[in-house]
Design a protein around this motif. Structure first.
Motif, PDB file in Angstrom:
ATOM      1  N   THR A 122      20.229  34.431 -17.738  1.00 48.60           N
ATOM      2  CA  THR A 122      21.388  33.629 -17.315  1.00 48.60           C
ATOM      3  C   THR A 122      22.094  34.385 -16.189  1.00 48.60           C
ATOM      4  O   THR A 122      22.387  35.580 -16.330  1.00 48.60           O
ATOM      5  CB  THR A 122      22.355  33.418 -18.497  1.00 48.60           C
ATOM      6  N   PRO A 123      22.346  33.718 -15.053  1.00 51.38           N
ATOM      7  CA  PRO A 123      22.945  34.444 -13.914  1.00 51.38           C
ATOM      8  C   PRO A 123      24.416  34.796 -14.167  1.00 51.38           C
ATOM      9  O   PRO A 123      25.114  34.100 -14.906  1.00 51.38           O
ATOM     10  CB  PRO A 123      22.809  33.447 -12.765  1.00 51.38           C
ATOM     11  N   GLU A 124      24.839  35.891 -13.560  1.00 50.65           N
ATOM     12  CA  GLU A 124      26.232  36.364 -13.691  1.00 50.65           C
ATOM     13  C   GLU A 124      27.033  35.857 -12.509  1.00 50.65           C
ATOM     14  O   GLU A 124      26.652  36.102 -11.352  1.00 50.65           O
ATOM     15  CB  GLU A 124      26.259  37.906 -13.645  1.00 50.65           C
ATOM     16  N   PRO A 125      28.173  35.189 -12.759  1.00 47.91           N
ATOM     17  CA  PRO A 125      28.970  34.707 -11.620  1.00 47.91           C
ATOM     18  C   PRO A 125      29.531  35.855 -10.784  1.00 47.91           C
ATOM     19  O   PRO A 125      29.993  36.856 -11.327  1.00 47.91           O
ATOM     20  CB  PRO A 125      30.120  33.931 -12.289  1.00 47.91           C
ATOM     21  N   ALA A 126      29.448  35.720  -9.463  1.00 44.17           N
ATOM     22  CA  ALA A 126      30.113  36.649  -8.549  1.00 44.17           C
ATOM     23  C   ALA A 126      31.475  36.039  -8.199  1.00 44.17           C
ATOM     24  O   ALA A 126      31.818  34.950  -8.693  1.00 44.17           O
ATOM     25  CB  ALA A 126      29.255  36.829  -7.296  1.00 44.17           C
ATOM     26  N   ASP A 127      32.233  36.707  -7.335  1.00 41.32           N
ATOM     27  CA  ASP A 127      33.552  36.180  -6.934  1.00 41.32           C
ATOM     28  C   ASP A 127      33.418  34.771  -6.375  1.00 41.32           C
ATOM     29  O   ASP A 127      32.552  34.513  -5.539  1.00 41.32           O
ATOM     30  CB  ASP A 127      34.160  37.065  -5.834  1.00 41.32           C
TER      31      ASP A 127
END
Ligand SMILES: NC(=O)c1ccc[n+]([C@@H]2O[C@H](COP(=O)([O-])OP(=O)(O)OC[C@H]3O[C@@H](n4cnc5c(N)ncnc54)[C@H](OP(=O)(O)O)[C@@H]3O)[C@@H](O)[C@H]2O)c1
Length: 321
Positions: free
Chosen positions: A20-25
């Protein structure tokens, strides 16, 4: 999470586990409800689209409908990324999305936004389209062409000609607003003379074919123009019959011909985003006939083969088993 994953450009995606991808700013995670297999997505997945940077693995999908953690239903467009929309979750920039009413069908929106955008943006952002214009759609039997016929009428075209290859699908376009039908599958000389007749006073051509057909049509239409000074705007939107077209040079001198393209790049991301709310509300207005079919994410490999032959726009549903 489960996702459609491309690990080699010469093979279709398959449904696999993916981190699952990690949100960036500026990003938020969204639960994907629906994402369609458009031609643009197929060229993304085989590495042939002009924006491809050749990175693998890749989750395909350039847009879709999903629900954010705050409960909002959104249509989103992704930037050029390896983490596409055909997954249980993806990362969106909320500024590249639009909140949808709960009453909409996610499958219909996911199926229609990309093909509809092609003509909606071309007519609203690339040219000065005037109500009352006469429009010719080249390649009208595909998903984008069908929408172009309907959108041209909704934007006030006084006359729309649909030119396409499949006779049955072409006939169906009369009920969607096409005033004249030209069968490109019939003998070429007949199709060409019908194009010349319509081209006498056409104002705008929305062209999904390009290749030989654009050159053939222009060679027929330009000498037939009723008034050489009348503006003829040819919008290059797709290239189904070839990425290159041998346009005769005289066509550009002999009449008031303007050739423009419409797509990612020629229309800025800001302009594309500015059109999303109006297009989403247009599509949800109930005025359009949209051919969509849902397929579970688990069947994505088979759906890829189906998408090459079916008329319906296939929409991948991550939650369906
Ligand atoms: N620039 C943009 O903003 C933008 C956005 C969306 C799509 N597009 C492009 O627009 C094109 C169409 O997209 P789509 O979603 O409509 O695709 P689609 O639903 O797959 O339709 C493609 C159509 O092409 C027709 N076709 C294939 N070979 C043909 C030939 N030799 N002569 C005449 N027609 C032929 C087929 O018509 P028949 O059924 O009659 O055989 C088919 O229905 C694609 O090139 C896509 O990349 C551009």
């Amino acid at each position: 999470m489960r996702a459609a994953v491309v690990t080699a450009f010469h093979t279709p995606p398959s449904c696999e586990e993916f981190p699952t991808p990690e949100p960036a700013d500026g990003q938020v995670l969204i639960d994907v409800l629906a994402s369609a297999i458009h031609p643009r997505v197929r060229s993304q997945a085989d590495g042939s689209h002009y924006t491809s940077v050749g990175e693998l693995p890749l989750i395909p999908g350039i847009d879709g409908v999903g629900r954010t953690a705050d409960g909002q239903l959104r249509y989103f467009v992704l930037p050029d990324t390896n983490i596409g929309a055909m997954a249980e979750q993806t990362l969106i920039d909320p500024r590249r999305s639009v909140v949808l009413p709960e009453t909409i069908d996610p499958i219909v929106i996911a199926a229609a936004m990309n093909p509809a955008m092609s003509s909606w943006i071309a007519l609203r952002r690339r040219i000065d389209f005037r109500p009352g214009s006469r429009v010719l759609v080249m390649g009208a039997t595909g998903n984008a062409g069908r929408m172009a016929v309907q959108i041209a009428k909704r934007l006030g075209a006084s006359h729309v000609t649909a030119a396409g290859r499949d006779a049955e699908k072409l006939a169906g376009l009369a009920a969607l607003g096409a005033d004249t039908l030209i069968n490109l599958g019939q003998e070429k000389a007949t199709a060409t003379s019908e194009l010349a007749a319509v081209g006498r006073d056409v104002d705008v051509v929305v062209d999904y074919l390009w290749g030989e057909w654009a050159a053939t049509a222009l060679s027929a239409i330009v000498p037939a123009r009723r008034d050489d000074a009348q503006k003829l705007t040819w919008i290059q939107v797709g290239s189904i019959t070839g990425p290159e077209s041998p346009i005769p040079s005289a066509a550009l001198r002999a009449c008031n011909l303007h050739i423009v393209g419409s797509g990612q790049g020629s229309v800025s991301p800001r302009d594309i985003l500015a059109e999303l709310p109006s297009l989403a509300s247009e599509i949800t207005s109930g005025h359009y006939d949209i051919a969509a079919r849902a397929v579970p994410l688990a069947r994505v490999t088979a759906a890829w083969a189906d998408a090459a032959v079916t008329t319906d726009r296939l929409v991948v549903i991550p939650s369906a088993r």
